[in-house]
Motif scaffolding. Structure first.
Motif, PDB file in Angstrom:
ATOM      1  N   GLU A 216     -34.502  -2.671 -11.030  1.00 38.91           N
ATOM      2  CA  GLU A 216     -34.640  -2.624  -9.574  1.00 38.91           C
ATOM      3  C   GLU A 216     -34.152  -1.275  -9.068  1.00 38.91           C
ATOM      4  O   GLU A 216     -33.061  -0.822  -9.428  1.00 38.91           O
ATOM      5  CB  GLU A 216     -33.829  -3.744  -8.920  1.00 38.91           C
ATOM      6  CG  GLU A 216     -34.040  -3.854  -7.425  1.00 38.91           C
ATOM      7  CD  GLU A 216     -33.365  -5.081  -6.834  1.00 38.91           C
ATOM      8  OE1 GLU A 216     -33.462  -5.263  -5.622  1.00 38.91           O
ATOM      9  OE2 GLU A 216     -32.734  -5.833  -7.602  1.00 38.91           O
ATOM     10  N   ILE A 217     -34.962  -0.631  -8.235  1.00 39.28           N
ATOM     11  CA  ILE A 217     -34.629   0.695  -7.740  1.00 39.28           C
ATOM     12  C   ILE A 217     -34.034   0.591  -6.337  1.00 39.28           C
ATOM     13  O   ILE A 217     -34.495  -0.212  -5.516  1.00 39.28           O
ATOM     14  CB  ILE A 217     -35.883   1.603  -7.739  1.00 39.28           C
ATOM     15  CG1 ILE A 217     -35.499   3.064  -7.509  1.00 39.28           C
ATOM     16  CG2 ILE A 217     -36.907   1.141  -6.709  1.00 39.28           C
ATOM     17  CD1 ILE A 217     -36.641   4.039  -7.752  1.00 39.28           C
ATOM     18  N   PRO A 218     -33.005   1.356  -6.025  1.00 41.14           N
ATOM     19  CA  PRO A 218     -32.423   1.323  -4.683  1.00 41.14           C
ATOM     20  C   PRO A 218     -33.361   1.944  -3.646  1.00 41.14           C
ATOM     21  O   PRO A 218     -34.313   2.648  -3.995  1.00 41.14           O
ATOM     22  CB  PRO A 218     -31.144   2.169  -4.817  1.00 41.14           C
ATOM     23  CG  PRO A 218     -30.938   2.379  -6.268  1.00 41.14           C
ATOM     24  CD  PRO A 218     -32.271   2.242  -6.928  1.00 41.14           C
ATOM     25  N   CYS A 219     -33.072   1.697  -2.382  1.00 41.74           N
ATOM     26  CA  CYS A 219     -33.877   2.253  -1.288  1.00 41.74           C
ATOM     27  C   CYS A 219     -33.449   3.692  -1.011  1.00 41.74           C
ATOM     28  O   CYS A 219     -32.640   3.957  -0.103  1.00 41.74           O
ATOM     29  CB  CYS A 219     -33.731   1.412  -0.019  1.00 41.74           C
ATOM     30  SG  CYS A 219     -34.378  -0.256  -0.168  1.00 41.74           S
ATOM     31  N   PHE A 220     -33.945   4.623  -1.806  1.00 44.11           N
ATOM     32  CA  PHE A 220     -33.634   6.039  -1.624  1.00 44.11           C
ATOM     33  C   PHE A 220     -34.894   6.759  -1.164  1.00 44.11           C
ATOM     34  O   PHE A 220     -35.750   7.121  -1.978  1.00 44.11           O
ATOM     35  CB  PHE A 220     -33.130   6.675  -2.921  1.00 44.11           C
ATOM     36  CG  PHE A 220     -31.763   6.224  -3.337  1.00 44.11           C
ATOM     37  CD1 PHE A 220     -30.845   5.765  -2.405  1.00 44.11           C
ATOM     38  CD2 PHE A 220     -31.381   6.268  -4.674  1.00 44.11           C
ATOM     39  CE1 PHE A 220     -29.578   5.364  -2.785  1.00 44.11           C
ATOM     40  CE2 PHE A 220     -30.113   5.870  -5.068  1.00 44.11           C
ATOM     41  CZ  PHE A 220     -29.207   5.412  -4.110  1.00 44.11           C
ATOM     42  N   PRO A 221     -35.084   6.953   0.136  1.00 45.44           N
ATOM     43  CA  PRO A 221     -36.289   7.637   0.633  1.00 45.44           C
ATOM     44  C   PRO A 221     -36.390   9.058   0.092  1.00 45.44           C
ATOM     45  O   PRO A 221     -35.391   9.744  -0.101  1.00 45.44           O
ATOM     46  CB  PRO A 221     -36.077   7.644   2.150  1.00 45.44           C
ATOM     47  CG  PRO A 221     -35.109   6.542   2.415  1.00 45.44           C
ATOM     48  CD  PRO A 221     -34.199   6.517   1.221  1.00 45.44           C
ATOM     49  N   GLY A 222     -37.611   9.484  -0.167  1.00 45.16           N
ATOM     50  CA  GLY A 222     -37.852  10.848  -0.613  1.00 45.16           C
ATOM     51  C   GLY A 222     -37.546  11.101  -2.066  1.00 45.16           C
ATOM     52  O   GLY A 222     -37.463  12.257  -2.493  1.00 45.16           O
ATOM     53  N   THR A 223     -37.389  10.059  -2.878  1.00 42.60           N
ATOM     54  CA  THR A 223     -37.107  10.219  -4.308  1.00 42.60           C
ATOM     55  C   THR A 223     -38.385  10.539  -5.070  1.00 42.60           C
ATOM     56  O   THR A 223     -39.441   9.960  -4.801  1.00 42.60           O
ATOM     57  CB  THR A 223     -36.480   8.935  -4.880  1.00 42.60           C
ATOM     58  OG1 THR A 223     -35.263   8.660  -4.185  1.00 42.60           O
ATOM     59  CG2 THR A 223     -36.199   9.077  -6.360  1.00 42.60           C
ATOM     60  N   PHE A 236     -41.523   8.526  -4.242  1.00 39.10           N
ATOM     61  CA  PHE A 236     -41.089   7.168  -3.902  1.00 39.10           C
ATOM     62  C   PHE A 236     -40.472   7.211  -2.501  1.00 39.10           C
ATOM     63  O   PHE A 236     -39.474   7.893  -2.271  1.00 39.10           O
ATOM     64  CB  PHE A 236     -40.065   6.673  -4.921  1.00 39.10           C
ATOM     65  CG  PHE A 236     -39.629   5.250  -4.714  1.00 39.10           C
ATOM     66  CD1 PHE A 236     -40.454   4.193  -5.039  1.00 39.10           C
ATOM     67  CD2 PHE A 236     -38.382   4.974  -4.163  1.00 39.10           C
ATOM     68  CE1 PHE A 236     -40.054   2.893  -4.849  1.00 39.10           C
ATOM     69  CE2 PHE A 236     -37.969   3.670  -3.974  1.00 39.10           C
ATOM     70  CZ  PHE A 236     -38.809   2.623  -4.318  1.00 39.10           C
ATOM     71  N   HIS A 237     -41.089   6.478  -1.558  1.00 33.82           N
ATOM     72  CA  HIS A 237     -40.691   6.565  -0.148  1.00 33.82           C
ATOM     73  C   HIS A 237     -39.507   5.675   0.198  1.00 33.82           C
ATOM     74  O   HIS A 237     -38.915   5.821   1.266  1.00 33.82           O
ATOM     75  CB  HIS A 237     -41.880   6.233   0.749  1.00 33.82           C
ATOM     76  CG  HIS A 237     -43.044   7.159   0.538  1.00 33.82           C
ATOM     77  ND1 HIS A 237     -43.006   8.487   0.875  1.00 33.82           N
ATOM     78  CD2 HIS A 237     -44.271   6.941  -0.014  1.00 33.82           C
ATOM     79  CE1 HIS A 237     -44.165   9.060   0.562  1.00 33.82           C
ATOM     80  NE2 HIS A 237     -44.944   8.154   0.012  1.00 33.82           N
ATOM     81  N   LEU A 245     -42.592  -3.612  -4.691  1.00 37.72           N
ATOM     82  CA  LEU A 245     -43.698  -3.298  -5.595  1.00 37.72           C
ATOM     83  C   LEU A 245     -43.175  -2.781  -6.934  1.00 37.72           C
ATOM     84  O   LEU A 245     -43.673  -3.151  -8.000  1.00 37.72           O
ATOM     85  CB  LEU A 245     -44.609  -2.250  -4.948  1.00 37.72           C
ATOM     86  CG  LEU A 245     -45.880  -1.886  -5.722  1.00 37.72           C
ATOM     87  CD1 LEU A 245     -46.787  -3.106  -5.865  1.00 37.72           C
ATOM     88  CD2 LEU A 245     -46.629  -0.755  -5.003  1.00 37.72           C
ATOM     89  N   TYR A 246     -42.154  -1.918  -6.879  1.00 38.98           N
ATOM     90  CA  TYR A 246     -41.525  -1.392  -8.093  1.00 38.98           C
ATOM     91  C   TYR A 246     -40.926  -2.525  -8.919  1.00 38.98           C
ATOM     92  O   TYR A 246     -41.117  -2.600 -10.142  1.00 38.98           O
ATOM     93  CB  TYR A 246     -40.441  -0.380  -7.702  1.00 38.98           C
ATOM     94  CG  TYR A 246     -39.672   0.206  -8.863  1.00 38.98           C
ATOM     95  CD1 TYR A 246     -40.040   1.420  -9.432  1.00 38.98           C
ATOM     96  CD2 TYR A 246     -38.565  -0.459  -9.402  1.00 38.98           C
ATOM     97  CE1 TYR A 246     -39.334   1.966 -10.492  1.00 38.98           C
ATOM     98  CE2 TYR A 246     -37.848   0.081 -10.470  1.00 38.98           C
ATOM     99  CZ  TYR A 246     -38.235   1.284 -10.995  1.00 38.98           C
ATOM    100  OH  TYR A 246     -37.539   1.819 -12.053  1.00 38.98           O
ATOM    101  N   SER A 247     -40.194  -3.416  -8.246  1.00 45.51           N
ATOM    102  CA  SER A 247     -39.545  -4.532  -8.937  1.00 45.51           C
ATOM    103  C   SER A 247     -40.576  -5.456  -9.587  1.00 45.51           C
ATOM    104  O   SER A 247     -40.398  -5.906 -10.723  1.00 45.51           O
ATOM    105  CB  SER A 247     -38.679  -5.314  -7.951  1.00 45.51           C
ATOM    106  OG  SER A 247     -38.056  -6.405  -8.587  1.00 45.51           O
ATOM    107  N   ASP A 248     -41.663  -5.720  -8.864  1.00 43.96           N
ATOM    108  CA  ASP A 248     -42.718  -6.598  -9.402  1.00 43.96           C
ATOM    109  C   ASP A 248     -43.386  -5.970 -10.620  1.00 43.96           C
ATOM    110  O   ASP A 248     -43.656  -6.643 -11.623  1.00 43.96           O
ATOM    111  CB  ASP A 248     -43.763  -6.894  -8.323  1.00 43.96           C
ATOM    112  CG  ASP A 248     -43.239  -7.795  -7.224  1.00 43.96           C
ATOM    113  OD1 ASP A 248     -42.174  -8.419  -7.427  1.00 43.96           O
ATOM    114  OD2 ASP A 248     -43.882  -7.861  -6.157  1.00 43.96           O
TER     115      ASP A 248
END
Length: 294
Positions: A216-223, A236-237, A245-248
């Motif tokens: 699971e990826i954290p909510c880091f805008p602009g990655t 990754f926005h 979507l990433y987690s799925d």
């Protein structure tokens, strides 16, 4: 890598894994794998009460008297560690270790367990090609060499071709062995046919090593996410929809691998960077022990 740094890393892995072997894993390894193989010894005349399934019909026909085959338990096992050293194995968000270091730790734990029980251990390092193959040998010195090769490896390939690795193992390892596949199993292609072929001839298990961020990826805008094997970059926005979507997608990849290994009758155990390997390792041994008892 400088010689001093290499020696330090190898020593660190040796100290950590040998302690774990001494505490718990060595005994579990012995109870699960020892006594499973048998080898032909000789023939002798049949005695009432012998198992008729052991009758050697060729000798019986030639001699005119019923003979049976005698077997003895193999004194040693052959263990093969097939370790993924593709570029994706260098990923890691935990400062303590990346995936390649965790794979080396798992492999070392198995190697020292085998050596402690006087078994032979071999090593295959693979990416999208065979990087290194060391035939099985016994002894602590050989186990340390395996660890050195894993730590010092600078692979020529970046991608992953597990299909080719499985085919190579099938060609070089004719004697029945215990084979551990150690990888993240993210980009391995269609390897089911070769996996089933290998698992029918060898006692095969899969150790999947992943980083927490791959779940699971954290909510880091602009990655910007970069594929270490292909070099492809994706922005990754960090929106909730993107995170979901990433987690799925990550879950789908893991589920696909799990289903493939299940169909091939190969046990799969997960290891996570930064976490103690003892619990998943013991889970593997308990699963095998229960199956052996039934």
């Amino acid at each position: 890598m400088e010689t001093r740094e290499l020696i330090s890393k190898v020593r660190k892995i040796e100290i950590k894994t040998r302690r774990l072997v001494d505490e718990i894993t060595g005994g579990a390894y012995h109870s699960v794998f020892k006594g499973r193989g048998i080898e032909f010894s000789e023939v002798r005349e049949y005695i009432p009460g012998d198992d008729v399934r052991d009758i050697d019909w060729n000798v019986t026909a030639r001699s005119g008297a019923v003979h049976i085959k005698k077997y003895t338990e193999e004194r040693e096992l052959t263990v093969i560690l097939a370790v993924d050293v593709s570029a994706s194995s260098l990923f890691g968000t935990d400062p303590r270790e990346n995936k390649r270091e965790k794979m080396a730790e798992c492999a070392a734990l198995l190697a020292f367990s085998a050596i402690r029980n006087n078994d032979k251990v071999g090593l295959l390092l693979f990416s999208d090609r065979t990087e290194l193959y060391l035939p099985p040998r016994s002894g602590r010195g050989h186990a340390l060499r395996l660890i050195r090769e894993m730590v010092a490896c600078e692979p020529k390939g970046k991608g992953t071709d597990l299909n080719a690795a499985l085919h190579y193992l099938a060609m070089v390892q004719k004697k029945r062995s215990v084979i551990f596949l150690i990888s993240d199993f993210l980009e391995c292609g269609d390897f089911e046919k070769n996996l089933k072929y290998l698992s029918r001839r060898h006692d095969t298990a899969a150790f999947r090593v992943q980083d927490p961020l791959e779940y699971e990826i954290p909510c880091f805008p602009g990655t910007v996410l970069t594929d270490l094997e292909t070099g492809e970059k994706i922005s990754f926005h960090g929106s909730r929809a993107a995170v979901r979507l990433y987690s799925d997608a990550s879950g789908s990849i893991r589920k696909s691998s799990e289903d493939l290994f299940k169909r091939s009758k190969v046990d799969m155990i997960d290891f996570v960077c930064g976490e103690d390997p003892v619990k998943p390792m013991m889970k593997f041994f308990r699963t095998r022990q229960m199956r052996k008892s039934n």
